[in-house]
Scaffold this motif. Sequence first.
Motif, PDB file in Angstrom:
ATOM      1  N   ALA A   1      -5.591  25.463   8.047  1.00  9.43           N
ATOM      2  CA  ALA A   1      -5.011  24.185   7.479  1.00  9.43           C
ATOM      3  C   ALA A   1      -4.505  24.305   6.269  1.00  9.43           C
ATOM      4  O   ALA A   1      -4.447  25.156   5.261  1.00  9.43           O
ATOM      5  CB  ALA A   1      -6.697  23.412   7.277  1.00  9.43           C
ATOM      6  N   LEU A   2      -3.545  23.101   5.911  1.00 11.81           N
ATOM      7  CA  LEU A   2      -2.704  22.904   4.802  1.00 11.81           C
ATOM      8  C   LEU A   2      -3.175  21.605   3.871  1.00 11.81           C
ATOM      9  O   LEU A   2      -3.434  20.767   4.600  1.00 11.81           O
ATOM     10  CB  LEU A   2      -1.560  22.776   5.274  1.00 11.81           C
ATOM     11  N   PHE A   3      -3.253  21.990   2.792  1.00  9.89           N
ATOM     12  CA  PHE A   3      -3.504  20.835   1.893  1.00  9.89           C
ATOM     13  C   PHE A   3      -2.178  20.522   1.430  1.00  9.89           C
ATOM     14  O   PHE A   3      -1.250  21.038   1.136  1.00  9.89           O
ATOM     15  CB  PHE A   3      -4.163  21.450   0.657  1.00  9.89           C
ATOM     16  N   VAL A   4      -2.099  18.989   1.811  1.00 12.24           N
ATOM     17  CA  VAL A   4      -0.872  18.193   1.389  1.00 12.24           C
ATOM     18  C   VAL A   4      -1.171  17.760   0.056  1.00 12.24           C
ATOM     19  O   VAL A   4      -1.998  16.818  -0.079  1.00 12.24           O
ATOM     20  CB  VAL A   4      -0.412  17.302   2.378  1.00 12.24           C
ATOM     21  N   GLU A   5      -0.503  18.093  -0.916  1.00  8.87           N
ATOM     22  CA  GLU A   5      -0.415  17.301  -2.380  1.00  8.87           C
ATOM     23  C   GLU A   5      -0.102  15.874  -2.347  1.00  8.87           C
ATOM     24  O   GLU A   5       0.589  15.614  -1.454  1.00  8.87           O
ATOM     25  CB  GLU A   5       0.670  18.019  -3.053  1.00  8.87           C
ATOM     26  N   PRO A   6      -0.803  15.192  -3.002  1.00  8.85           N
ATOM     27  CA  PRO A   6      -0.745  13.720  -3.105  1.00  8.85           C
ATOM     28  C   PRO A   6       0.719  13.337  -3.469  1.00  8.85           C
ATOM     29  O   PRO A   6       1.271  12.159  -3.300  1.00  8.85           O
ATOM     30  CB  PRO A   6      -1.629  13.198  -3.990  1.00  8.85           C
TER      31      PRO A   6
ATOM     32  N   ALA B   1      -1.254  40.682   9.730  1.00  8.15           N
ATOM     33  CA  ALA B   1      -0.207  39.665   9.983  1.00  8.15           C
ATOM     34  C   ALA B   1      -0.105  38.741   8.810  1.00  8.15           C
ATOM     35  O   ALA B   1      -1.197  38.772   8.113  1.00  8.15           O
ATOM     36  CB  ALA B   1      -0.535  39.018  11.248  1.00  8.15           C
ATOM     37  N   ALA B   2       0.987  38.107   8.765  1.00  8.60           N
ATOM     38  CA  ALA B   2       1.272  37.281   7.919  1.00  8.60           C
ATOM     39  C   ALA B   2       1.699  35.992   8.372  1.00  8.60           C
ATOM     40  O   ALA B   2       2.192  35.755   9.260  1.00  8.60           O
ATOM     41  CB  ALA B   2       2.512  37.601   6.711  1.00  8.60           C
TER      42      ALA B   2
ATOM     43  N   PHE C   1       7.126  26.185   3.244  1.00  9.17           N
ATOM     44  CA  PHE C   1       5.879  25.636   2.511  1.00  9.17           C
ATOM     45  C   PHE C   1       5.073  26.538   1.790  1.00  9.17           C
ATOM     46  O   PHE C   1       4.841  27.651   2.379  1.00  9.17           O
ATOM     47  CB  PHE C   1       5.097  24.803   3.812  1.00  9.17           C
ATOM     48  N   PRO C   2       4.851  26.333   0.518  1.00 11.05           N
ATOM     49  CA  PRO C   2       4.314  27.519  -0.313  1.00 11.05           C
ATOM     50  C   PRO C   2       2.845  27.600   0.199  1.00 11.05           C
ATOM     51  O   PRO C   2       2.136  26.546   0.510  1.00 11.05           O
ATOM     52  CB  PRO C   2       4.182  27.085  -1.627  1.00 11.05           C
ATOM     53  N   LEU C   3       2.372  28.852   0.551  1.00  7.82           N
ATOM     54  CA  LEU C   3       0.914  28.894   0.801  1.00  7.82           C
ATOM     55  C   LEU C   3       0.173  29.940  -0.114  1.00  7.82           C
ATOM     56  O   LEU C   3       0.741  30.517  -0.621  1.00  7.82           O
ATOM     57  CB  LEU C   3       0.775  29.900   2.271  1.00  7.82           C
ATOM     58  N   SER C   4      -1.086  29.391  -0.270  1.00  8.27           N
ATOM     59  CA  SER C   4      -2.121  30.046  -1.536  1.00  8.27           C
ATOM     60  C   SER C   4      -2.572  31.519  -0.729  1.00  8.27           C
ATOM     61  O   SER C   4      -2.683  32.318  -1.516  1.00  8.27           O
ATOM     62  CB  SER C   4      -3.002  29.258  -1.498  1.00  8.27           C
ATOM     63  N   ASP C   5      -2.519  31.631   0.655  1.00 10.79           N
ATOM     64  CA  ASP C   5      -2.889  32.799   1.376  1.00 10.79           C
ATOM     65  C   ASP C   5      -2.148  33.012   2.380  1.00 10.79           C
ATOM     66  O   ASP C   5      -2.143  32.199   3.386  1.00 10.79           O
ATOM     67  CB  ASP C   5      -4.356  32.780   1.303  1.00 10.79           C
TER      68      ASP C   5
ATOM     69  N   ASN D   1      -2.286  35.777   4.374  1.00 12.44           N
ATOM     70  CA  ASN D   1      -2.828  36.770   5.174  1.00 12.44           C
ATOM     71  C   ASN D   1      -3.291  36.102   6.451  1.00 12.44           C
ATOM     72  O   ASN D   1      -4.442  35.562   6.212  1.00 12.44           O
ATOM     73  CB  ASN D   1      -3.737  37.527   4.468  1.00 12.44           C
ATOM     74  N   ALA D   2      -2.928  36.359   7.409  1.00 10.54           N
ATOM     75  CA  ALA D   2      -3.077  35.774   8.691  1.00 10.54           C
ATOM     76  C   ALA D   2      -4.625  35.996   9.288  1.00 10.54           C
ATOM     77  O   ALA D   2      -5.193  35.453   9.930  1.00 10.54           O
ATOM     78  CB  ALA D   2      -2.288  35.795   9.778  1.00 10.54           C
ATOM     79  N   CYS D   3      -4.803  37.350   8.866  1.00 11.28           N
ATOM     80  CA  CYS D   3      -6.203  37.722   9.271  1.00 11.28           C
ATOM     81  C   CYS D   3      -7.433  37.449   8.659  1.00 11.28           C
ATOM     82  O   CYS D   3      -8.511  37.295   9.017  1.00 11.28           O
ATOM     83  CB  CYS D   3      -6.152  39.310   9.093  1.00 11.28           C
ATOM     84  N   HIS D   4      -7.025  36.298   7.570  1.00  9.23           N
ATOM     85  CA  HIS D   4      -8.193  35.749   7.018  1.00  9.23           C
ATOM     86  C   HIS D   4      -8.461  34.507   7.824  1.00  9.23           C
ATOM     87  O   HIS D   4      -9.399  33.707   7.536  1.00  9.23           O
ATOM     88  CB  HIS D   4      -7.792  35.093   5.516  1.00  9.23           C
ATOM     89  N   ASN D   5      -7.642  34.074   8.922  1.00  9.72           N
ATOM     90  CA  ASN D   5      -7.728  33.123   9.755  1.00  9.72           C
ATOM     91  C   ASN D   5      -7.910  33.507  11.314  1.00  9.72           C
ATOM     92  O   ASN D   5      -7.815  32.597  12.096  1.00  9.72           O
ATOM     93  CB  ASN D   5      -6.566  31.788   9.737  1.00  9.72           C
ATOM     94  N   MET D   6      -7.950  34.696  11.471  1.00  7.11           N
ATOM     95  CA  MET D   6      -8.470  35.365  12.849  1.00  7.11           C
ATOM     96  C   MET D   6      -9.033  36.554  12.597  1.00  7.11           C
ATOM     97  O   MET D   6      -8.926  37.093  11.517  1.00  7.11           O
ATOM     98  CB  MET D   6      -7.093  35.182  13.654  1.00  7.11           C
ATOM     99  N   GLN D   7      -9.631  37.083  13.595  1.00 12.52           N
ATOM    100  CA  GLN D   7     -10.221  38.183  13.445  1.00 12.52           C
ATOM    101  C   GLN D   7      -9.224  39.568  13.909  1.00 12.52           C
ATOM    102  O   GLN D   7      -9.132  39.474  14.893  1.00 12.52           O
ATOM    103  CB  GLN D   7     -11.465  38.275  14.374  1.00 12.52           C
TER     104      GLN D   7
END
Length: 90
Positions: A54-59, A12-13, A28-32, A34-40
């Motif tokens: 989680a998303l990093f919000v640029e300063p 999944a994406a 919103f640009p994502l570095s990754d 691949n949704a399977c990196h965040n669930m099994q």
Amino acid sequence: MVFKPNEDIDQAATQVYGYLNGKIKAPFPLSDNNACHNMQCPIKAGDSITYKNALFVEPLYPTIPVIVQWELHTGSDTVTCFTVPVIIVS
């Protein structure tokens, strides 16, 4: 987020969008994405699965209210999605 898919999921994406001023949909640009990196994965239809990310919000992002739309996709099909109001602060 905990959800139960209606179909088996092997991969999944993740796609994330922000609605600026409630009207302008911006990806919103994502570095990754691949949704399977965040669930099994793989997941069987009807199984309860927990998705965490989680998303990093640029300063440099401006202080602004945004409606965030978070989506999980298998190909062109949306598996699940949610929206949440946020306020980006510096």
